[in-house]
Design a protein around this motif. Structure first.
Motif, PDB file in Angstrom:
ATOM      1  N   GLY A  13       0.826  -1.185   0.000  1.00 47.45           N
ATOM      2  CA  GLY A  13       0.000   0.000   0.000  1.00 47.45           C
ATOM      3  C   GLY A  13       0.866   1.242   0.000  1.00 47.45           C
ATOM      4  N   PHE A  14       1.292   1.663   1.181  1.00 47.73           N
ATOM      5  CA  PHE A  14       2.190   2.797   1.298  1.00 47.73           C
ATOM      6  C   PHE A  14       3.651   2.378   1.166  1.00 47.73           C
ATOM      7  N   MET A  49      -7.478   3.453   4.448  1.00 47.71           N
ATOM      8  CA  MET A  49      -6.804   2.828   3.308  1.00 47.71           C
ATOM      9  C   MET A  49      -5.909   1.656   3.686  1.00 47.71           C
ATOM     10  N   THR A  50      -5.821   1.310   4.948  1.00 49.62           N
ATOM     11  CA  THR A  50      -4.981   0.190   5.376  1.00 49.62           C
ATOM     12  C   THR A  50      -5.824  -0.786   6.199  1.00 49.62           C
ATOM     13  N   PRO A  51      -5.309  -1.992   6.440  1.00 48.00           N
ATOM     14  CA  PRO A  51      -6.053  -2.971   7.251  1.00 48.00           C
ATOM     15  C   PRO A  51      -5.898  -2.785   8.753  1.00 48.00           C
ATOM     16  N   VAL A  52      -5.543  -1.574   9.199  1.00 50.34           N
ATOM     17  CA  VAL A  52      -5.303  -1.358  10.621  1.00 50.34           C
ATOM     18  C   VAL A  52      -6.532  -1.681  11.469  1.00 50.34           C
ATOM     19  N   LEU A  53      -7.731  -1.461  10.940  1.00 49.72           N
ATOM     20  CA  LEU A  53      -8.948  -1.741  11.711  1.00 49.72           C
ATOM     21  C   LEU A  53      -9.073  -3.225  12.040  1.00 49.72           C
ATOM     22  N   GLU A  54      -8.468  -4.067  11.209  1.00 48.99           N
ATOM     23  CA  GLU A  54      -8.526  -5.506  11.434  1.00 48.99           C
ATOM     24  C   GLU A  54      -7.399  -5.981  12.347  1.00 48.99           C
ATOM     25  N   LYS A  55      -6.389  -5.146  12.529  1.00 52.61           N
ATOM     26  CA  LYS A  55      -5.177  -5.606  13.207  1.00 52.61           C
ATOM     27  C   LYS A  55      -5.063  -5.135  14.655  1.00 52.61           C
ATOM     28  N   LEU A  56      -5.812  -4.106  15.040  1.00 50.10           N
ATOM     29  CA  LEU A  56      -5.746  -3.601  16.407  1.00 50.10           C
ATOM     30  C   LEU A  56      -7.044  -3.921  17.146  1.00 50.10           C
ATOM     31  N   SER A  57      -6.942  -4.036  18.444  1.00 53.17           N
ATOM     32  CA  SER A  57      -8.139  -4.240  19.257  1.00 53.17           C
ATOM     33  C   SER A  57      -8.976  -2.971  19.264  1.00 53.17           C
ATOM     34  N   GLU A  58     -10.249  -3.081  19.645  1.00 51.77           N
ATOM     35  CA  GLU A  58     -11.120  -1.914  19.718  1.00 51.77           C
ATOM     36  C   GLU A  58     -10.558  -0.871  20.675  1.00 51.77           C
ATOM     37  N   GLU A  59      -9.992  -1.336  21.770  1.00 54.79           N
ATOM     38  CA  GLU A  59      -9.424  -0.409  22.752  1.00 54.79           C
ATOM     39  C   GLU A  59      -8.246   0.354  22.171  1.00 54.79           C
ATOM     40  N   GLU A  73       1.517  -7.912  10.498  1.00 57.39           N
ATOM     41  CA  GLU A  73       1.020  -6.545  10.400  1.00 57.39           C
ATOM     42  C   GLU A  73       0.498  -6.064  11.748  1.00 57.39           C
ATOM     43  N   ALA A  74      -0.080  -6.960  12.516  1.00 59.43           N
ATOM     44  CA  ALA A  74      -0.612  -6.564  13.822  1.00 59.43           C
ATOM     45  C   ALA A  74       0.498  -6.016  14.713  1.00 59.43           C
ATOM     46  N   ARG A  75       1.634  -6.689  14.734  1.00 60.37           N
ATOM     47  CA  ARG A  75       2.763  -6.219  15.557  1.00 60.37           C
ATOM     48  C   ARG A  75       3.260  -4.858  15.056  1.00 60.37           C
ATOM     49  N   ALA A  76       3.351  -4.695  13.735  1.00 56.33           N
ATOM     50  CA  ALA A  76       3.858  -3.438  13.183  1.00 56.33           C
ATOM     51  C   ALA A  76       2.890  -2.290  13.449  1.00 56.33           C
ATOM     52  N   TYR A  77       1.586  -2.528  13.288  1.00 55.39           N
ATOM     53  CA  TYR A  77       0.612  -1.479  13.564  1.00 55.39           C
ATOM     54  C   TYR A  77       0.592  -1.118  15.043  1.00 55.39           C
ATOM     55  N   TYR A  78       0.686  -2.104  15.907  1.00 56.58           N
ATOM     56  CA  TYR A  78       0.695  -1.824  17.344  1.00 56.58           C
ATOM     57  C   TYR A  78       1.913  -0.982  17.706  1.00 56.58           C
ATOM     58  N   HIS A  79       3.085  -1.374  17.194  1.00 56.29           N
ATOM     59  CA  HIS A  79       4.305  -0.623  17.500  1.00 56.29           C
ATOM     60  C   HIS A  79       4.178   0.816  17.008  1.00 56.29           C
ATOM     61  N   GLN A  80       3.682   0.982  15.791  1.00 51.68           N
ATOM     62  CA  GLN A  80       3.578   2.314  15.203  1.00 51.68           C
ATOM     63  C   GLN A  80       2.637   3.218  15.980  1.00 51.68           C
ATOM     64  N   THR A  81       1.489   2.705  16.395  1.00 49.07           N
ATOM     65  CA  THR A  81       0.456   3.546  16.999  1.00 49.07           C
ATOM     66  C   THR A  81       0.529   3.623  18.520  1.00 49.07           C
ATOM     67  N   MET A  82       1.046   2.579  19.154  1.00 53.99           N
ATOM     68  CA  MET A  82       1.042   2.526  20.613  1.00 53.99           C
ATOM     69  C   MET A  82       2.417   2.773  21.247  1.00 53.99           C
ATOM     70  N   VAL A  83       3.483   2.474  20.498  1.00 53.61           N
ATOM     71  CA  VAL A  83       4.830   2.539  21.076  1.00 53.61           C
ATOM     72  C   VAL A  83       5.631   3.710  20.519  1.00 53.61           C
TER      73      VAL A  83
END
Length: 297
Positions: free
Chosen positions: A165-166, A260-270, A232-242
Motif C-alpha cells: 500500500g504505502f 486505506m490500510t487494514p489497521v482496523l482488522e489488526k488492532l483491538s477496539e481499545e 502486520e498486527a505487531r507493526a501497527y501496534y508498534h507504530q500507533t502505541m509505542v
C-alpha cells in the motif's frame, strides 16, 4: 509572503472599516533543496516540509548557494543544527503539499532517507543504503529471475507476497525474492508519489518508517530463530502505541491509515480508540481528494 485582509464591518458595525489584519503563513518546518537534501529547520519546527526553489537566474538553490540571511544559525554543511530564518523560509520555501507530482517524486528519496535517519534507524543497514521506490519492486531482478518468479507463483499469489500500500519491507531468507536479496539483506521501499499526498510532514514519514523498521527487525529475528513473529498486527501496534511520532502525525495521514490500510482488522477496539479517537471524524474525509496547487519549481 503574508496576506492582508481589510475589514469593512463586523456584524454590521462599520467602525471597523479602517482596520487591517495581516496574516503571515506559518512556515515553521524543515527545509530541503530541490534534490531533497536537508538544509535545516526553523527554531520551532513542526516538521512541515518545505522545498526551496531557484534564484533569479533559475539556478536551483542548494547547500552551496543559499540566499543571503537564510539562516539564523549555521552549524553544519549537511543541515544538522542549522536554524532557518523564519522570514527567509516564508520567502523562499514552498510547502510540499503545493508541489507538482514530478517535483515531489524528485525530492522523495532523500527526504525519506533523512527522516528514516532522524527516527534513529541506520540507513546503511539496508542493502541499497537508501529508501527505494515501491512503485517498481522488480527493478533489481534480471529477466530470468522475473520469469522464474512468475513461473513459481500465480499473479494473485504474487500480489499477496509482494503487494504494497504505502510501503513494504523485504528481507532475504524470510521470503523468496530472487538473488538480489541474499539471507538477511534488507530493503525498505516507500511509494515516492505519496510524499505530499498522504505524507504531509516529517512526523508522518517517521511514523511510517517505524512501522516498516518493526517489520525489518521481526523478519530478521524470524530468519535467525526460525520463528514466525512478523505480522502486520505487531507493526501497527508498534507504530500507533509505542513509537513516539504517532501523536504528532497529520490528520490526513491518520485518516488515510484509518481508511486505506487494514489497521482496523489488526488492532483491538481499545487500541483503535486510543490511536484514532472517534471514528466519526473520518466519515466525511476523503484521503484521495487533494487540493494542491501543482507548483513546479
Amino acid at each position: 509572503m503574508g496576506k492582508t485582509l481589510y475589514i469593512a464591518e463586523v456584524d454590521g458595525d462599520t467602525s471597523f472599516q479602517h482596520v487591517t489584519l495581516k496574516i503571515t503563513p506559518n512556515v515553521e518546518g524543515d527545509y530541503f533543496d530541490m534534490k531533497g537534501n536537508y538544509l535545516g529547520s526553523t527554531s520551532q519546527s513542526k516538521k512541515n516540509i518545505y522545498i526551496i526553489g531557484r534564484d533569479s537566474l533559475r539556478n536551483p538553490y542548494s547547500r552551496s548557494n543559499l540566499p543571503q540571511n537564510f539562516y539564523d544559525k549555521q552549524a553544519s554543511f549537511d543541515g544538522t543544527g542549522n536554524v532557518v530564518n523564519l522570514q527567509a523560509g516564508a520567502k523562499y520555501g514552498t510547502i510540499i503539499t503545493d508541489l507538482s507530482a514530478v517535483t515531489r517524486i524528485n525530492v522523495a528519496e532523500n527526504i525519506y532517507n533523512h527522516y528514516y535517519t532522524e527516527a534513529g534507524f541506520d540507513i546503511n543497514r539496508l542493502k541499497y543504503k537508501t529508501i527505494t521506490d515501491a512503485t517498481d519492486l522488480d527493478r533489481h531482478l534480471s529477466k530470468t529471475e522475473i520469469q522464474e518468479r512468475n513461473d513459481r507463483y500465480t499473479a494473485g499469489r504474487r500480489d499477496q507476497l509482494e503487494g504494497t500500500g504505502f510501503a513494504i519491507t523485504r528481507v532475504g531468507g524470510y521470503k523468496y525474492f530472487g538473488e538480489y536479496l541474499k539471507e538477511l539483506e534488507a530493503e525498505i521501499s516507500i511509494h515516492y508519489w505519496h510524499l505530499g499526498k498522504n505524507f504531509d510532514t516529517g512526523y508522518d514519514i517517521m511514523s511510517l518508517c517505524s512501522h516498516e523498521h518493526k517489520h525489518l527487525e521481526d523478519c530478521i529475528n524470524d530468519v535467525k530463530n526460525k520463528t514466525k513473529i512478523n505480522s502486520e498486527a505487531r507493526a501497527y501496534y508498534h507504530q500507533t502505541m509505542v513509537d513516539k511520532n504517532w501523536k504528532f502525525i497529520s490528520f490526513r495521514f491518520k485518516a488515510g491509515y484509518y481508511k486505506m490500510t487494514p489497521v482496523l482488522e489488526k488492532l483491538s477496539e481499545e487500541d483503535l480508540k486510543k490511536a484514532f479517537g472517534d471514528k466519526e471524524q473520518y466519515e466525511m474525509f476523503d484521503p484521495l481528494k487533494f487540493n494542491n496547487k501543482n507548483i513546479s519549481l
